[in-house]
Design a protein around this motif. Sequence first.
Motif, PDB file in Angstrom:
ATOM      1  N   GLY A  66      39.661  37.491  42.048  1.00  0.00           N
ATOM      2  CA  GLY A  66      39.947  36.033  42.610  1.00  0.00           C
ATOM      3  C   GLY A  66      39.090  35.588  43.643  1.00  0.00           C
ATOM      4  O   GLY A  66      38.749  34.278  43.594  1.00  0.00           O
ATOM      5  N   VAL A  67      38.122  36.400  44.284  1.00  0.00           N
ATOM      6  CA  VAL A  67      36.945  35.824  45.216  1.00  0.00           C
ATOM      7  C   VAL A  67      35.899  35.143  44.548  1.00  0.00           C
ATOM      8  O   VAL A  67      35.417  34.209  44.709  1.00  0.00           O
ATOM      9  N   ILE A  68      35.957  35.663  43.087  1.00  0.00           N
ATOM     10  CA  ILE A  68      34.604  35.492  42.345  1.00  0.00           C
ATOM     11  C   ILE A  68      34.829  34.338  41.532  1.00  0.00           C
ATOM     12  O   ILE A  68      34.303  33.033  41.503  1.00  0.00           O
ATOM     13  N   PHE A  69      36.136  34.173  40.924  1.00  0.00           N
ATOM     14  CA  PHE A  69      36.461  33.372  39.745  1.00  0.00           C
ATOM     15  C   PHE A  69      37.672  32.540  40.116  1.00  0.00           C
ATOM     16  O   PHE A  69      38.042  31.282  39.780  1.00  0.00           O
ATOM     17  N   GLY A  70      38.230  32.873  41.242  1.00  0.00           N
ATOM     18  CA  GLY A  70      39.524  32.268  41.533  1.00  0.00           C
ATOM     19  C   GLY A  70      40.683  32.848  40.532  1.00  0.00           C
ATOM     20  O   GLY A  70      41.804  32.056  40.431  1.00  0.00           O
ATOM     21  N   VAL A  71      40.572  33.834  39.758  1.00  0.00           N
ATOM     22  CA  VAL A  71      41.543  34.305  38.712  1.00  0.00           C
ATOM     23  C   VAL A  71      42.689  34.847  39.470  1.00  0.00           C
ATOM     24  O   VAL A  71      42.434  35.841  40.466  1.00  0.00           O
ATOM     25  N   LYS A  72      43.922  34.493  39.169  1.00  0.00           N
ATOM     26  CA  LYS A  72      45.309  35.074  40.037  1.00  0.00           C
ATOM     27  C   LYS A  72      46.178  35.627  38.961  1.00  0.00           C
ATOM     28  O   LYS A  72      47.432  35.773  39.180  1.00  0.00           O
ATOM     29  N   SER A  73      45.798  35.443  37.652  1.00  0.00           N
ATOM     30  CA  SER A  73      46.712  35.873  36.596  1.00  0.00           C
ATOM     31  C   SER A  73      47.274  37.023  36.508  1.00  0.00           C
ATOM     32  O   SER A  73      48.264  37.330  36.105  1.00  0.00           O
ATOM     33  N   GLN A  74      46.481  38.004  36.566  1.00  0.00           N
ATOM     34  CA  GLN A  74      46.838  39.307  36.640  1.00  0.00           C
ATOM     35  C   GLN A  74      47.207  40.170  38.137  1.00  0.00           C
ATOM     36  O   GLN A  74      47.397  41.383  38.140  1.00  0.00           O
ATOM     37  N   MET A  75      47.137  39.355  39.220  1.00  0.00           N
ATOM     38  CA  MET A  75      47.578  39.787  40.196  1.00  0.00           C
ATOM     39  C   MET A  75      48.986  40.235  40.585  1.00  0.00           C
ATOM     40  O   MET A  75      49.955  39.493  40.326  1.00  0.00           O
ATOM     41  N   PRO A  76      49.123  41.698  41.180  1.00  0.00           N
ATOM     42  CA  PRO A  76      50.522  41.989  41.371  1.00  0.00           C
ATOM     43  C   PRO A  76      51.000  41.241  42.221  1.00  0.00           C
ATOM     44  O   PRO A  76      50.639  40.627  43.162  1.00  0.00           O
ATOM     45  N   GLU A  77      52.455  41.015  41.842  1.00  0.00           N
ATOM     46  CA  GLU A  77      53.452  40.139  42.616  1.00  0.00           C
ATOM     47  C   GLU A  77      53.325  40.302  44.262  1.00  0.00           C
ATOM     48  O   GLU A  77      53.384  39.607  45.270  1.00  0.00           O
ATOM     49  N   ASN A  78      53.617  41.672  44.613  1.00  0.00           N
ATOM     50  CA  ASN A  78      53.561  42.177  45.907  1.00  0.00           C
ATOM     51  C   ASN A  78      52.203  41.559  46.855  1.00  0.00           C
ATOM     52  O   ASN A  78      52.283  41.220  47.793  1.00  0.00           O
TER      53      ASN A  78
END
Length: 238
Positions: free
Chosen positions: A148-160
């Motif tokens: 997320g910090v490097i590419f802004g990827v949030k697709s696989q981030m745990p919901e909690n």
Amino acid sequence: MFTTKLKMKWWFISLLFLVFFLWRLLSLPKLSLPENQPVKIIGRVTKQPYLKGSYQIINVGSVLITTNRFPGYFYGDRLMLAGELKKQVINPFLTQYFAFFPTIQKIKEEKNLVSQRNFIRWLLKTRGQVEGNLNQLLPEPQASLLLGVIFGVKSQMPENFWQNLRKTGTLHLVVASGQNVVLVSGFLMNVLLWFLKRKVAIFFSLLGILVYVLMVGAEAPAVRAGLMATMISVGQLF
């Protein structure tokens, strides 16, 4: 006299931007597709698909597709879709169509010199390889936080973990925006100044900003930040 001439120049530049903006809006393709009835369309994936839970979100032009996570699709893939569309008018110049779990068939194409040298496709493929390596090296949520910090990827981030970021007001850390672009630009400048003259280092820093913005998918926050960083760098050149 000098102030008057300067004001005239700024008004002229502003007018050019306004004309270009209006021309860009009027030149947008007016897409009209039938709704709530079976249709079949063929198009290319125009953005890197992203994952949301057990689903996959794909952009094929003005059609936003929600489908199963597997099989995965990639930027530039040519697809044939069969299903029903729903329409949403976002503004007088932009219409968005939605397709939920249509039948998707990937159209195989012969690889030629042009397709092999598609720069954006290569960038996104490289990003995918980096994502895969980081997911193997780090556990969750550390892997998702770093991506997320490097590419802004949030697709696989745990919901909690996602909800915790929202509650603590730190969600901006995992969005590819100004912070990321400034970090990339500053890192490149500090490294390049060891080997190159300042103006040459600024030029390569501009190229680095462009590559990074494309690699993160050229989303609106990243594009805005990239434009601002470019203006600052160009200002330093002069």
